[in-house]
Design an enzyme around this catalytic site. Structure first.
Site, mmCIF file in Angstrom:
data_model
loop_
_atom_site.group_PDB
_atom_site.id
_atom_site.type_symbol
_atom_site.label_atom_id
_atom_site.label_comp_id
_atom_site.label_asym_id
_atom_site.label_seq_id
_atom_site.Cartn_x
_atom_site.Cartn_y
_atom_site.Cartn_z
ATOM 1 N N SER A 68 38.262 32.124 50.271
ATOM 2 C CA SER A 68 39.694 31.815 50.330
ATOM 3 C C SER A 68 40.031 30.942 51.528
ATOM 4 C CB SER A 68 40.512 33.107 50.391
ATOM 5 O OG SER A 68 40.009 33.979 51.395
ATOM 6 N N GLU A 205 39.592 42.779 41.447
ATOM 7 C CA GLU A 205 40.789 41.997 41.758
ATOM 8 C C GLU A 205 41.633 41.739 40.513
ATOM 9 O OE1 GLU A 205 42.195 37.674 43.645
ATOM 10 O OE2 GLU A 205 40.084 38.268 43.745
#
Length: 290
Positions: A68, A205
């Site tokens: 990320s 997730e």
């Protein structure tokens, strides 16, 4: 004894100082789940720099050097352009800045999908050049062979199932997964496959909550939720999202602060003082010795 880095403004900003604390290990994290449950949930946040690691380390069981960082640090449109060299540079910084938390480094897109041998070459570089304790890779049943290959060769692996950002093009976006029965069953099968292959923990997730609860109860390894359920064995968030650094964040993020507002206000105060010549004062300048 491990090493952390504290500010020393007399020299450089990073000065090694030994700390009387042992770093958490992969077996210690795995033992936190016993007989299918975790009494005290595991805490994980992302970290990309040494100073960020310093600040987060006392509060976390694990620090994830997530890909990320491509979006958060480099302003890239997705995680796909992130390179192995980028992950290694940031991973080494986080290890240098921490002494307590287990540090895990994401394997970037393209570094592990072709074959278990390719994955080993990339993972061994990460381990050797960062000092991290483990790697994380995305995927379920399709990547189980690779997880087994790495685990058998001394590389601890954290898996990642459900919404897998590196597969955003195949998934068609970042929507929550598991709304159909077929998808529900696939996510559970993926989670069981990576656990059976030797993953010491997994991230789940962006899935509908019943899947996260079912998966947490179905595997013996810790399940770390993000957009999943409070019933998972632990939680992870992107630190900058949690701190309020961005205006737009996923639905599952809770903002615990407004760092963007604080930084903007502080920069505005600085700019005002510079333009009015109120800064620097005598306290911030060097005067001749009398």
């Amino acid at each position: 004894m491990s090493t952390t880095f504290q500010l020393d403004t007399a020299t450089s900003r990073a000065n090694p100082t030994p700390q009387p604390m042992k770093r958490l290990t992969v077996p210690a994290i795995k033992r936190r789940k016993s007989d299918g449950k975790t009494d005290e949930p595991l805490v994980m946040l992302t970290a990309y720099t040494a100073r960020q690691a310093q600040l987060l380390d006392p509060h976390c069981d694990m620090l994830l050097v997530g890909d990320s960082l491509g979006q958060v640090i480099y302003g890239l449109p997705s995680t796909l352009p992130v390179t192995l060299d980028m992950m290694i540079a940031h991973g080494a910084a986080v290890v240098r800045g921490s002494y307590h938390a287990l540090v895990i480094v994401d394997m970037p897109f393209g570094a592990y999908e072709a074959s278990p041998q390719d994955a080993f070459r990339a993972a061994s570089r990460i381990m050797a050049e960062t000092g991290a304790a483990a790697v994380k890779l995305e995927g379920g049943q399709a990547i189980a062979e690779t997880i087994a290959f790495l685990s058998a060769r001394g590389i601890p692996v954290m898996a990642h199932v459900g919404l897998t950002p590196q597969a955003v093009n195949a998934l068609g976006g970042y929507a929550a997964r598991g709304r159909s029965q077929e998808e529900h069953e696939k996510i559970l099968a993926d989670g069981k496959a990576v656990a059976d292959a030797g993953a010491f923990a997994m991230v789940v997730e962006g899935v509908v909550e019943p899947i996260a609860v079912a998966l947490t109860g179905a595997v013996e390894v810790p399940v770390i939720g993000i957009g999943a359920s409070a019933q998972c064995d632990g939680q992870v968030l992107v630190t900058e999202d949690m701190l309020g650094m961005f205006e737009r964040v996923p639905r599952f993020v809770k903002r615990y602060g407004d760092m963007a507002g604080y930084i903007s206000e502080t920069a505005a105060n600085y700019a005002s003082e510079v333009r009015s010549r109120a800064f620097p004062t005598e306290a911030q300048t060097y005067q001749p010795k009398s």
